[in-house]
Design a protein around this motif. Sequence first.
Motif, PDB file in Angstrom:
ATOM      1  N   ARG A 112       0.816  -1.219   0.000  1.00 30.44           N
ATOM      2  CA  ARG A 112       0.000   0.000   0.000  1.00 30.44           C
ATOM      3  C   ARG A 112       0.851   1.272   0.000  1.00 30.44           C
ATOM      4  O   ARG A 112       0.358   2.361   0.233  1.00 30.44           O
ATOM      5  N   PHE A 113       2.131   1.120  -0.286  1.00 24.19           N
ATOM      6  CA  PHE A 113       3.047   2.256  -0.203  1.00 24.19           C
ATOM      7  C   PHE A 113       2.996   3.111  -1.465  1.00 24.19           C
ATOM      8  O   PHE A 113       2.966   2.598  -2.584  1.00 24.19           O
ATOM      9  N   ILE A 114       2.956   4.431  -1.282  1.00 20.78           N
ATOM     10  CA  ILE A 114       3.054   5.404  -2.371  1.00 20.78           C
ATOM     11  C   ILE A 114       4.393   6.115  -2.231  1.00 20.78           C
ATOM     12  O   ILE A 114       4.705   6.661  -1.162  1.00 20.78           O
ATOM     13  N   PHE A 115       5.183   6.119  -3.293  1.00 23.81           N
ATOM     14  CA  PHE A 115       6.497   6.762  -3.253  1.00 23.81           C
ATOM     15  C   PHE A 115       6.339   8.233  -3.630  1.00 23.81           C
ATOM     16  O   PHE A 115       6.439   8.607  -4.798  1.00 23.81           O
ATOM     17  N   GLY A 116       6.053   9.056  -2.623  1.00 24.41           N
ATOM     18  CA  GLY A 116       5.983  10.500  -2.835  1.00 24.41           C
ATOM     19  C   GLY A 116       7.376  11.093  -2.739  1.00 24.41           C
ATOM     20  O   GLY A 116       8.096  10.851  -1.761  1.00 24.41           O
ATOM     21  N   THR A 117       7.779  11.882  -3.725  1.00 27.17           N
ATOM     22  CA  THR A 117       9.153  12.390  -3.722  1.00 27.17           C
ATOM     23  C   THR A 117       9.256  13.776  -4.322  1.00 27.17           C
ATOM     24  O   THR A 117       8.361  14.233  -5.048  1.00 27.17           O
ATOM     25  N   ASN A 158      15.316  -8.465  -5.253  1.00 28.02           N
ATOM     26  CA  ASN A 158      14.792  -9.799  -4.989  1.00 28.02           C
ATOM     27  C   ASN A 158      14.399  -9.898  -3.515  1.00 28.02           C
ATOM     28  O   ASN A 158      15.271  -9.884  -2.648  1.00 28.02           O
ATOM     29  N   PRO A 159      13.094  -9.953  -3.204  1.00 25.72           N
ATOM     30  CA  PRO A 159      11.977  -9.969  -4.150  1.00 25.72           C
ATOM     31  C   PRO A 159      11.703  -8.579  -4.719  1.00 25.72           C
ATOM     32  O   PRO A 159      12.015  -7.564  -4.089  1.00 25.72           O
ATOM     33  N   ALA A 160      11.086  -8.562  -5.889  1.00 24.70           N
ATOM     34  CA  ALA A 160      10.668  -7.304  -6.494  1.00 24.70           C
ATOM     35  C   ALA A 160       9.509  -6.718  -5.697  1.00 24.70           C
ATOM     36  O   ALA A 160       8.897  -7.403  -4.863  1.00 24.70           O
ATOM     37  N   PRO A 161       9.186  -5.441  -5.886  1.00 26.20           N
ATOM     38  CA  PRO A 161       8.001  -4.876  -5.232  1.00 26.20           C
ATOM     39  C   PRO A 161       6.749  -5.686  -5.541  1.00 26.20           C
ATOM     40  O   PRO A 161       6.670  -6.386  -6.566  1.00 26.20           O
ATOM     41  N   THR A 162       5.749  -5.578  -4.667  1.00 22.25           N
ATOM     42  CA  THR A 162       4.507  -6.336  -4.850  1.00 22.25           C
ATOM     43  C   THR A 162       3.653  -5.776  -5.984  1.00 22.25           C
ATOM     44  O   THR A 162       2.733  -6.444  -6.453  1.00 22.25           O
ATOM     45  N   ARG A 163       3.934  -4.549  -6.412  1.00 22.04           N
ATOM     46  CA  ARG A 163       3.193  -3.902  -7.496  1.00 22.04           C
ATOM     47  C   ARG A 163       4.101  -2.854  -8.110  1.00 22.04           C
ATOM     48  O   ARG A 163       5.201  -2.593  -7.606  1.00 22.04           O
ATOM     49  N   ASP A 164       3.655  -2.250  -9.195  1.00 23.24           N
ATOM     50  CA  ASP A 164       4.344  -1.068  -9.699  1.00 23.24           C
ATOM     51  C   ASP A 164       4.093   0.048  -8.686  1.00 23.24           C
ATOM     52  O   ASP A 164       2.994   0.617  -8.648  1.00 23.24           O
ATOM     53  N   ILE A 165       5.079   0.317  -7.845  1.00 22.16           N
ATOM     54  CA  ILE A 165       4.874   1.290  -6.767  1.00 22.16           C
ATOM     55  C   ILE A 165       4.515   2.641  -7.367  1.00 22.16           C
ATOM     56  O   ILE A 165       5.265   3.183  -8.188  1.00 22.16           O
ATOM     57  N   PRO A 166       3.359   3.193  -7.005  1.00 28.33           N
ATOM     58  CA  PRO A 166       2.974   4.484  -7.587  1.00 28.33           C
ATOM     59  C   PRO A 166       3.884   5.604  -7.107  1.00 28.33           C
ATOM     60  O   PRO A 166       4.283   5.645  -5.940  1.00 28.33           O
ATOM     61  N   ILE A 167       4.198   6.508  -8.015  1.00 32.11           N
ATOM     62  CA  ILE A 167       5.074   7.642  -7.727  1.00 32.11           C
ATOM     63  C   ILE A 167       4.243   8.914  -7.666  1.00 32.11           C
ATOM     64  O   ILE A 167       3.454   9.200  -8.578  1.00 32.11           O
ATOM     65  N   LEU A 168       4.413   9.655  -6.609  1.00 30.59           N
ATOM     66  CA  LEU A 168       3.806  10.976  -6.458  1.00 30.59           C
ATOM     67  C   LEU A 168       4.917  12.008  -6.493  1.00 30.59           C
ATOM     68  O   LEU A 168       5.904  11.878  -5.754  1.00 30.59           O
ATOM     69  N   ILE A 169       4.783  13.005  -7.339  1.00 31.75           N
ATOM     70  CA  ILE A 169       5.757  14.091  -7.414  1.00 31.75           C
ATOM     71  C   ILE A 169       5.058  15.389  -7.063  1.00 31.75           C
ATOM     72  O   ILE A 169       3.970  15.686  -7.581  1.00 31.75           O
ATOM     73  N   GLY A 170       5.680  16.158  -6.173  1.00 31.51           N
ATOM     74  CA  GLY A 170       5.122  17.433  -5.750  1.00 31.51           C
ATOM     75  C   GLY A 170       5.869  18.600  -6.372  1.00 31.51           C
ATOM     76  O   GLY A 170       7.083  18.532  -6.586  1.00 31.51           O
ATOM     77  N   GLY A 171       5.137  19.674  -6.670  1.00 29.56           N
ATOM     78  CA  GLY A 171       5.751  20.884  -7.196  1.00 29.56           C
ATOM     79  C   GLY A 171       5.024  21.381  -8.426  1.00 29.56           C
ATOM     80  O   GLY A 171       4.185  20.695  -9.004  1.00 29.56           O
TER      81      GLY A 171
END
Length: 269
Positions: A112-117, A158-171
């Motif tokens: 359930r992780f969102i990679f906000g960066t 290994n192991p790969a992420p469980t999904r294509d981790i969604p990326i959030l970009i701010g700005g």
Amino acid sequence: MPDFSTDIPVRLGVQLAPQHHASYAVIRDAVARLEDMGVDVLFDWDHFYPLSGDPDGTHFEGWSLLAAWAEQTERVEFGALVNCNSYRNADLQADMARTIDHISKKGGETGRFIFGTGSGWFERDYDEYGYEFGTAGSRLDALAAGLARIEARWPRLNPAPTRDIPILIGGKGEQKTLRLVARHADYWHSFVSPEELPHKLDVIARHAEKEQRDTADLVISNELKSRTEGDADALFDAGVRLFTLGVSGPDIDFGAVQRWLAWRDAKNG
């Protein structure tokens, strides 16, 4: 308006500013209560010092909190609003995100992780922790290089992420930030007004055309704090579907969260 992801439910994210000026117990209890209330996404931030109040007040590190949230929660998505690319090697960021993604799977199909960066901006963080501050341009260039490395690293783990981790970009910078949004992002977060949004979305669409990227799946995110319901309605009409609300602690106004949850539910009909 260009084609962006509007045929989806409205979601409410809460950014826990109690990350500063509060005990860990307050943060942990707030996370549990907000998930129980039905909040869709929880956010912290990636700073080392408070951004308001006593500049030397209590404060906790953001990625450590995210790992704890991954274990504590069951349903809610979560991430940083936003991670600072400058503070960690890009491949390490990818590995940290992948690990937290797996921790958060908790019996579901995916994490359930969102990679906000983002590129970073708070100079004290850099000075006190020994990072080179550089310029806004150099930090954005580093973010561009970092995102490419992160996306290349994920499938090699290994192991790969469980999904294509969604990326959030701010700005909202049109030359560099919005091009990175067009190239990499699943979410674009900003504080721009409803009147500004059509122009910014057009800029993203023009960048996406050059990047040969379909933006139909890009979710538009914006902030609710200090805004009225009328402001939120206008943001919705302009295409926003993820609304974030910053709450301050240690005495959190859960009533405000409940009011915006009711607004969300009314929008979703």
